[in-house]
Design a protein around this motif. Structure first.
Motif, short mmCIF file in Angstrom:
data_model
loop_
_atom_site.label_atom_id
_atom_site.label_comp_id
_atom_site.label_asym_id
_atom_site.label_seq_id
_atom_site.Cartn_x
_atom_site.Cartn_y
_atom_site.Cartn_z
N ASN A 123 5.35 69.33 50.92
CA ASN A 123 4.90 68.32 51.79
C ASN A 123 3.50 67.57 51.53
O ASN A 123 2.99 66.45 51.95
N ASN A 124 2.55 68.48 50.52
CA ASN A 124 1.46 67.90 50.07
C ASN A 124 1.50 67.04 48.88
O ASN A 124 0.93 65.86 49.16
N TYR A 125 2.36 67.22 48.05
CA TYR A 125 2.38 66.27 46.89
C TYR A 125 3.76 66.10 46.37
O TYR A 125 4.15 65.21 45.26
N GLY A 126 4.78 67.14 46.62
CA GLY A 126 5.80 67.15 45.94
C GLY A 126 6.99 66.16 46.38
O GLY A 126 7.68 65.76 45.40
N TRP A 127 6.68 65.60 47.36
CA TRP A 127 7.38 64.39 47.93
C TRP A 127 7.17 63.01 46.97
O TRP A 127 8.22 62.30 46.95
N ARG A 128 6.14 63.15 46.28
CA ARG A 128 6.04 61.78 45.41
C ARG A 128 6.82 62.07 44.35
O ARG A 128 6.91 60.92 43.57
N ILE A 129 7.23 63.02 43.85
CA ILE A 129 7.96 63.07 42.59
C ILE A 129 9.08 62.31 42.70
O ILE A 129 9.36 61.58 41.53
N PRO A 130 10.18 62.44 43.37
CA PRO A 130 11.21 61.37 43.36
C PRO A 130 10.90 60.07 43.12
O PRO A 130 11.62 59.16 42.56
N PHE A 131 9.74 59.83 43.70
CA PHE A 131 9.36 58.01 43.47
C PHE A 131 8.75 57.88 42.00
O PHE A 131 9.39 56.86 41.46
N LEU A 132 8.19 58.90 41.47
CA LEU A 132 7.63 58.82 40.13
C LEU A 132 8.96 58.72 39.10
O LEU A 132 8.60 58.07 38.01
N LEU A 133 9.70 59.77 39.44
CA LEU A 133 10.84 59.79 38.41
C LEU A 133 11.60 58.68 38.04
O LEU A 133 12.27 58.39 37.16
N SER A 134 11.60 57.64 39.08
CA SER A 134 12.53 56.30 38.88
C SER A 134 12.10 55.80 37.98
O SER A 134 12.86 54.87 37.33
N VAL A 135 10.88 55.90 37.37
CA VAL A 135 10.37 54.76 36.32
C VAL A 135 11.39 55.15 35.06
O VAL A 135 11.82 54.26 34.27
N PHE A 136 11.64 56.49 34.88
CA PHE A 136 12.54 56.65 33.51
C PHE A 136 13.89 56.33 33.80
O PHE A 136 14.66 55.84 32.69
N LEU A 137 14.58 56.17 35.03
CA LEU A 137 15.87 55.74 35.50
C LEU A 137 16.01 54.23 35.17
O LEU A 137 16.99 53.66 34.64
N VAL A 138 14.73 53.34 35.59
CA VAL A 138 14.90 52.07 35.39
C VAL A 138 14.72 51.78 34.09
O VAL A 138 15.52 50.81 33.57
N ILE A 139 13.92 52.43 33.10
CA ILE A 139 13.88 52.15 31.77
C ILE A 139 15.17 52.33 31.14
O ILE A 139 15.61 51.40 30.36
N MET A 140 15.85 53.32 31.45
CA MET A 140 17.17 53.57 30.92
C MET A 140 18.20 52.58 31.08
O MET A 140 18.88 52.03 30.33
N SER A 141 18.10 52.23 32.62
CA SER A 141 19.34 51.06 33.05
C SER A 141 18.87 50.03 32.41
O SER A 141 19.75 49.18 32.11
#
Length: 485
Positions: A182-200
């Motif tokens: 709830n403090n900071y972990g919820w941000r991780i799914p947003f940040l991971l997106s950059v790797f998926l976008v580069i691959m795609s």
């Protein structure tokens, strides 16, 4: 005309679907985490109003999708399908990554919701250009008699994108404490997106342009003004309106009721515990996803119209009994408490400011296996395995309705419009139907429930829209399955 390039159709489908799935993943993380986002980016003084404001911000991304459809649809009809959906992919990915970096309301005040709103607008614009490009691209590579089947793989990406977003959120939540998530972990799914976008982006960059568009451009038959031809021409405008009010409008509300409203109902109305509610939705989506392919295949044989309209009608008839059954499972007033098992738990966690905050949780146990936890005014209900299975089944039924209305619609829309203005013409009704009628559903329904105090009042909106769309489609839609493009 039989489309060329069928030998490489699976490469086309996989590349198009991968990118579209990632864009849906980016778009839906926001909805999947709406309960937490409302606490992080909006004033804490009124939690209920903050949640509605979060849903409204979520809806804004849907409302601007028609504008994205016009902007990128025009670009796709002028420049090409491939380059347009490369651009939308980068805009979507960049916006999602940036949301994960925004400081909370506690840190920067009103600037936080303003930044979220701006990025949400960019996401909506990008998605408005993505779907039409991917659907058109795959359809223009497909043989006439298998267009519904091949484009149905694109249709799976919206549900799979939601499924992947839930999966990433659950995995992230499982490797850390609830307080850290709830403090900071919820941000991780947003940040991971950059790797998926580069691959795609790398995968899509290697694709060739649509053969129909290449041939049309070579012959000098591309449209000089796709917007004017799409909406200034009386006959084509009539087709756009039929596509919107006879198909896309109903499809939009059925889609969002069966997935997002179902998740919102579990979490905010029934107070089902966060992880358990997401698992319920994820299992139902996983079970239902193959039906997109089935109904896409079936539409090549019996037509798009019958399947889509049947899905709208049966959904409208079934929603009230389904949600009534769900509401009963979550109603603690109808449960018998095991008072001898009542207990109080005391814990503490570190806040964003670094201070330790004490928490007191009251734990109630019930004879049906449910457990209710009360902490700082929040309720979390964990249901028994039996009731969890029932909830999975009830939401799976809704996903079946989703697959019926959504699987054939890409082929249906592609077949309505000529190649030279197809991207523009099909994108607008699709994104108004889904972005406006569908996207506003969680907000409108939540407001209706809040104002009436009736848990089921929110269903009035999707049922009314589905019935109206069914009647219009029944009268005005003509099935063009298998026509030359």
């Amino acid at each position: 005309m039989q489309q060329s390039g069928t030998k490489n159709i699976w490469q086309v489908i996989m590349a198009s679907s991968a990118g579209t799935l990632i864009e849906w993943y980016d778009f839906y993380i926001f909805g999947s985490l709406s309960a937490i986002i409302s606490e992080k980016f909006f004033p804490p003084s009124n939690p209920e109003l903050a949640y509605i404001a979060t849903l409204a911000t979520f809806a804004v991304g849907f409302i601007v999708r028609p504008f994205g459809a016009i902007v990128f649809g025009r670009l796709g009809d002028l420049v090409g399908r491939k380059y347009t959906f490369l651009l939308t992919l980068l805009i979507m990915g960049g916006s999602t990554f940036a949301i994960g970096l925004i400081p909370s309301y506690h840190t920067i005040g009103v600037l936080a919701p303003m930044l979220v709103l701006i990025l949400r607008l960019l996401q909506g614009l990008a998605l408005g250009g993505e779907y039409g490009g991917a659907a058109t691209y795959v359809a223009e590579h497909s043989p006439n008699d298998r267009r519904g089947y091949y484009t149905s793989f694109i249709q799976t990406t919206a549900t799979l994108g939601l499924f992947v977003s839930l999966g990433v959120i659950l995995i992230t939540r499982s490797v850390m404490t609830t307080e850290d998530f709830n403090n900071y972990g919820w941000r991780i799914p947003f940040l991971l997106s950059v790797f998926l976008v580069i691959m795609s982006y790398y995968i899509r960059k290697r694709l060739q342009e649509s053969p129909l568009f290449v041939q049309m451009k070579k012959e000098g038959k591309t449209s000089a003004n796709p917007i004017k031809e799409s909406f200034g021409n009386k006959e084509n405008l009539k087709l756009v309106l039929i596509a919107l009010f006879g198909a896309a409008m109903g499809q939009g509300v059925v889609w969002y009721t069966g997935q997002f409203y179902a998740l919102s109902f579990l979490q905010k109305t029934m107070n089902i515990e966060f992880v358990q509610s997401n698992i319920i939705i994820a299992i139902a989506l996983l079970l239902g996803t193959p039906l997109f392919i089935y109904f896409g295949w079936l539409s090549d044989r019996i037509g798009r119209k019958k399947i889509m309209l049947a899905g709208m009608l049966v959904a409208a008839l079934a929603y009230f009994p389904i949600y009534k059954a769900m509401d009963t499972i979550g109603d603690i007033k109808q449960k018998t408490e095991q008072t001898e098992l009542f207990k109080i738990e005391s814990t503490q966690s570190k806040s964003e400011s670094g201070q330790f905050v004490p928490h007191t949780t009251r734990v109630h146990s019930y004879t049906d296996g449910s457990i209710l936890r009360q902490s700082e005014g929040k309720l979390e209900l964990t249901v028994s395995k039996k009731n969890m299975a029932i909830l999975v089944f009830l939401i799976f039924i809704q996903v079946v309705f989703v697959t019926m209305v959504y699987a054939p619609i890409a082929a249906f829309l592609v077949e309505m419009f000529p190649t030279r203005i197809r991207y523009t013409s099909m994108s607008l009704p699709y994104h108004i139907g889904n972005g406006v009628f569908g996207g506003l559903l969680p907000t409108i329904s939540t407001i209706m429930v809040t104002n009436t105090g009736n848990h089921l009042a929110g269903l009035i909106y999707p049922i009314a829209v589905a019935v109206i769309c069914f009647l219009i489609g029944l009268i005005y839609i003509k099935d063009n399955k298998g026509n030359d493009l």
